[in-house]
Design a protein around this motif. Structure first.
Motif, PDB file in Angstrom:
ATOM      1  N   PRO A  51       0.821  -1.215   0.000  1.00 42.77           N
ATOM      2  CA  PRO A  51       0.000   0.000   0.000  1.00 42.77           C
ATOM      3  C   PRO A  51       0.855   1.265   0.000  1.00 42.77           C
ATOM      4  CG  PRO A  51       0.218  -0.796   2.231  1.00 42.77           C
ATOM      5  CD  PRO A  51       0.926  -1.800   1.356  1.00 42.77           C
ATOM      6  N   MET A  52       0.281   2.324  -0.516  1.00 39.55           N
ATOM      7  CA  MET A  52       0.883   3.641  -0.339  1.00 39.55           C
ATOM      8  C   MET A  52       0.736   4.006   1.135  1.00 39.55           C
ATOM      9  SD  MET A  52      -0.524   7.227  -1.891  1.00 39.55           S
ATOM     10  CE  MET A  52      -0.156   8.773  -1.052  1.00 39.55           C
ATOM     11  N   LEU A  53       1.734   4.643   1.711  1.00 40.59           N
ATOM     12  CA  LEU A  53       1.673   5.071   3.106  1.00 40.59           C
ATOM     13  C   LEU A  53       1.671   6.590   3.169  1.00 40.59           C
ATOM     14  CD1 LEU A  53       4.159   2.562   4.791  1.00 40.59           C
ATOM     15  CD2 LEU A  53       1.674   2.378   4.581  1.00 40.59           C
ATOM     16  N   LEU A  54       0.736   7.134   3.926  1.00 37.67           N
ATOM     17  CA  LEU A  54       0.611   8.585   4.037  1.00 37.67           C
ATOM     18  C   LEU A  54       0.788   8.996   5.499  1.00 37.67           C
ATOM     19  CD1 LEU A  54      -0.034  11.345   2.863  1.00 37.67           C
ATOM     20  CD2 LEU A  54      -2.471  10.811   3.098  1.00 37.67           C
ATOM     21  N   TYR A  55       1.864   9.733   5.753  1.00 35.49           N
ATOM     22  CA  TYR A  55       2.160  10.261   7.082  1.00 35.49           C
ATOM     23  C   TYR A  55       1.669  11.709   7.131  1.00 35.49           C
ATOM     24  CZ  TYR A  55       5.562   6.417   7.742  1.00 35.49           C
ATOM     25  OH  TYR A  55       6.178   5.202   7.866  1.00 35.49           O
ATOM     26  N   ARG A  56       0.619  11.957   7.867  1.00 36.22           N
ATOM     27  CA  ARG A  56       0.100  13.319   8.014  1.00 36.22           C
ATOM     28  C   ARG A  56       0.895  14.066   9.090  1.00 36.22           C
ATOM     29  NH1 ARG A  56      -2.942  15.016   3.773  1.00 36.22           N
ATOM     30  NH2 ARG A  56      -4.714  13.634   3.335  1.00 36.22           N
ATOM     31  N   GLY A  57       1.358  15.274   8.757  1.00 37.00           N
ATOM     32  CA  GLY A  57       2.086  16.079   9.737  1.00 37.00           C
ATOM     33  C   GLY A  57       3.298  15.380  10.302  1.00 37.00           C
ATOM     34  N   ALA A  58       4.023  14.678   9.442  1.00 36.63           N
ATOM     35  CA  ALA A  58       5.157  13.880   9.916  1.00 36.63           C
ATOM     36  C   ALA A  58       6.339  14.722  10.361  1.00 36.63           C
ATOM     37  CB  ALA A  58       5.601  12.924   8.811  1.00 36.63           C
ATOM     38  N   VAL A  59       6.489  15.903   9.751  1.00 39.33           N
ATOM     39  CA  VAL A  59       7.668  16.726  10.033  1.00 39.33           C
ATOM     40  C   VAL A  59       7.248  18.129  10.458  1.00 39.33           C
ATOM     41  CG1 VAL A  59       9.901  17.490   9.155  1.00 39.33           C
ATOM     42  CG2 VAL A  59       8.822  15.458   8.174  1.00 39.33           C
ATOM     43  N   ASN A  60       7.807  18.581  11.568  1.00 44.11           N
ATOM     44  CA  ASN A  60       7.584  19.942  12.040  1.00 44.11           C
ATOM     45  C   ASN A  60       8.536  20.866  11.277  1.00 44.11           C
ATOM     46  OD1 ASN A  60       7.606  22.400  13.414  1.00 44.11           O
ATOM     47  ND2 ASN A  60       7.343  21.461  15.412  1.00 44.11           N
ATOM     48  N   ILE A  72      13.532  18.200   5.333  1.00 50.35           N
ATOM     49  CA  ILE A  72      12.986  16.966   4.764  1.00 50.35           C
ATOM     50  C   ILE A  72      14.047  16.198   3.988  1.00 50.35           C
ATOM     51  CG2 ILE A  72      11.322  16.028   3.120  1.00 50.35           C
ATOM     52  CD1 ILE A  72       9.403  18.245   3.938  1.00 50.35           C
ATOM     53  N   ASP A  73      14.823  16.904   3.197  1.00 46.72           N
ATOM     54  CA  ASP A  73      15.883  16.264   2.418  1.00 46.72           C
ATOM     55  C   ASP A  73      16.865  15.547   3.344  1.00 46.72           C
ATOM     56  OD1 ASP A  73      18.327  15.875   0.801  1.00 46.72           O
ATOM     57  OD2 ASP A  73      17.290  17.075  -0.690  1.00 46.72           O
ATOM     58  N   THR A  74      17.265  16.202   4.411  1.00 45.48           N
ATOM     59  CA  THR A  74      18.217  15.620   5.356  1.00 45.48           C
ATOM     60  C   THR A  74      17.606  14.427   6.076  1.00 45.48           C
ATOM     61  OG1 THR A  74      19.160  17.831   5.690  1.00 45.48           O
ATOM     62  CG2 THR A  74      19.781  16.128   7.270  1.00 45.48           C
ATOM     63  N   VAL A 102       9.541   8.331  -2.247  1.00 45.20           N
ATOM     64  CA  VAL A 102       8.949   9.076  -1.140  1.00 45.20           C
ATOM     65  C   VAL A 102       8.882  10.545  -1.528  1.00 45.20           C
ATOM     66  CG1 VAL A 102      11.172   9.447   0.043  1.00 45.20           C
ATOM     67  CG2 VAL A 102       9.035   9.591   1.332  1.00 45.20           C
ATOM     68  N   MET A 103       7.794  11.204  -1.141  1.00 50.34           N
ATOM     69  CA  MET A 103       7.644  12.631  -1.397  1.00 50.34           C
ATOM     70  C   MET A 103       7.212  13.322  -0.108  1.00 50.34           C
ATOM     71  SD  MET A 103       5.873  12.811  -5.204  1.00 50.34           S
ATOM     72  CE  MET A 103       4.321  12.109  -4.657  1.00 50.34           C
ATOM     73  N   GLY A 104       7.961  14.353   0.271  1.00 46.72           N
ATOM     74  CA  GLY A 104       7.625  15.136   1.448  1.00 46.72           C
ATOM     75  C   GLY A 104       7.321  16.565   1.053  1.00 46.72           C
ATOM     76  N   VAL A 105       6.219  17.099   1.533  1.00 38.99           N
ATOM     77  CA  VAL A 105       5.821  18.459   1.163  1.00 38.99           C
ATOM     78  C   VAL A 105       6.551  19.461   2.060  1.00 38.99           C
ATOM     79  CG1 VAL A 105       3.918  20.069   0.846  1.00 38.99           C
ATOM     80  CG2 VAL A 105       3.552  17.616   0.441  1.00 38.99           C
ATOM     81  N   ALA A 106       7.373  20.296   1.445  1.00 36.45           N
ATOM     82  CA  ALA A 106       8.140  21.293   2.193  1.00 36.45           C
ATOM     83  C   ALA A 106       7.382  22.608   2.346  1.00 36.45           C
ATOM     84  CB  ALA A 106       9.486  21.541   1.504  1.00 36.45           C
ATOM     85  N   ARG A 107       6.631  22.987   1.301  1.00 38.38           N
ATOM     86  CA  ARG A 107       5.873  24.231   1.359  1.00 38.38           C
ATOM     87  C   ARG A 107       4.568  24.083   0.577  1.00 38.38           C
ATOM     88  NH1 ARG A 107      10.761  26.911  -0.227  1.00 38.38           N
ATOM     89  NH2 ARG A 107       9.806  27.271  -2.262  1.00 38.38           N
ATOM     90  N   GLY A 108       3.564  24.843   1.020  1.00 34.52           N
ATOM     91  CA  GLY A 108       2.325  24.936   0.270  1.00 34.52           C
ATOM     92  C   GLY A 108       1.394  23.744   0.414  1.00 34.52           C
ATOM     93  N   THR A 109       0.416  23.682  -0.493  1.00 31.08           N
ATOM     94  CA  THR A 109      -0.575  22.609  -0.498  1.00 31.08           C
ATOM     95  C   THR A 109      -0.807  22.174  -1.937  1.00 31.08           C
ATOM     96  OG1 THR A 109      -2.437  24.157  -0.715  1.00 31.08           O
ATOM     97  CG2 THR A 109      -1.761  23.557   1.530  1.00 31.08           C
ATOM     98  N   ALA A 126       2.160  21.093   3.795  1.00 30.79           N
ATOM     99  CA  ALA A 126       3.520  21.094   4.333  1.00 30.79           C
ATOM    100  C   ALA A 126       3.616  20.207   5.574  1.00 30.79           C
ATOM    101  CB  ALA A 126       3.953  22.515   4.659  1.00 30.79           C
ATOM    102  N   GLY A 127       4.624  19.344   5.579  1.00 32.33           N
ATOM    103  CA  GLY A 127       4.844  18.422   6.687  1.00 32.33           C
ATOM    104  C   GLY A 127       4.350  17.017   6.410  1.00 32.33           C
ATOM    105  N   ASP A 128       3.485  16.852   5.398  1.00 29.87           N
ATOM    106  CA  ASP A 128       2.991  15.515   5.033  1.00 29.87           C
ATOM    107  C   ASP A 128       4.040  14.772   4.214  1.00 29.87           C
ATOM    108  OD1 ASP A 128       0.586  16.114   6.247  1.00 29.87           O
ATOM    109  OD2 ASP A 128      -0.483  16.519   4.377  1.00 29.87           O
ATOM    110  N   VAL A 129       4.052  13.446   4.377  1.00 33.19           N
ATOM    111  CA  VAL A 129       4.977  12.598   3.617  1.00 33.19           C
ATOM    112  C   VAL A 129       4.198  11.422   3.046  1.00 33.19           C
ATOM    113  CG1 VAL A 129       6.984  11.063   3.727  1.00 33.19           C
ATOM    114  CG2 VAL A 129       6.985  13.216   5.013  1.00 33.19           C
TER     115      VAL A 129
END
Length: 204
Positions: A51-60, A72-74, A102-109, A126-129
């Motif tokens: 399955p695709m995995l969706l982490y909501r608000g994974a990164v502050n 996110i890159d680091t 993997v894709m992590g949103v750094a800015r925006g929606t 932003a913050g979702d992965v």
């Protein structure tokens, strides 16, 4: 993303200050991801087992010291997901048959269609992965002007980009051979991705 985008991003890494592991761990939320299954829709094969995995608000991303894309890159790099890029998402349906992403949103929606036209449209901020197993179709539907994604790949696998339905028979064979990653891009060697994908593969 093509090799040239990965090289461009690598050059950026050489000149920016990056957070150390303890700082990164403090910025990550150990939330359980949502697992979303997509069936073969006749055009996009998706992944029959994982399955695709969706982490909501994974990164502050509120750190004033480090830009959100650097955080996110680091994080991905620390957890063994490299060959990274920073950009938006293609606005045409495509998938990768030889590697997970993997894709992590750094800015925006943005609203991103996952799983092909018969899949789901997910609103990411932003913050979702999102972790897309090999074969998972995806495309950008719409995004805010400041939308920025950091993408990366596990250590094993070869980047490819499938868009033509004539590729399906061979792509399906390649998807079945893609190895599961050794680490979770968000939470490392003990992350839920490993347990989730191991259980799903065992059921089939």
């Amino acid at each position: 993303m093509p090799i040239k985008d990965q090289i461009k991003n690598f050059a950026k890494k050489l000149v920016v200050e990056r957070p150390d592991p303890p700082t990164l761990r403090a910025l990550v939320s150990a939330r359980k991801p949502a697992a979303i299954h997509f069936r073969d829709d006749g055009i996009v094969p998706n992944n029959p087992h994982l399955p695709m995995l969706l982490y909501r608000g994974a990164v502050n991303l509120k750190s004033r010291r480090f830009p959100p894309d650097v955080v996110i890159d680091t994080l991905f790099d620390m957890n063994g997901w490299g060959r990274s890029w920073r950009d938006t998402v293609y606005d045409f349906v495509h998938y990768h048959s030889q590697i997970h992403e993997v894709m992590g949103v750094a800015r925006g929606t943005a609203r991103i269609e996952c799983g092909g036209v018969k899949g789901r449209i997910l609103r990411l901020k932003a913050g979702d992965v999102a972790v897309l197993p090999a074969g998972t179709g995806h495309r950008l539907i719409e995004a805010s002007r400041d939308f920025l994604v950091v993408g990366a790949y596990p250590q094993t696998g070869t980047y490819d980009e499938c868009t033509d339905t004539r590729e399906r028979p061979d792509a399906i064979k390649r998807i079945a051979k893609v190895r599961k990653p050794k680490t979770d891009p968000v939470l490392g060697a003990r992350g839920p991705l490993l347990r989730s994908w191991r259980r799903q593969a065992a059921r089939t």
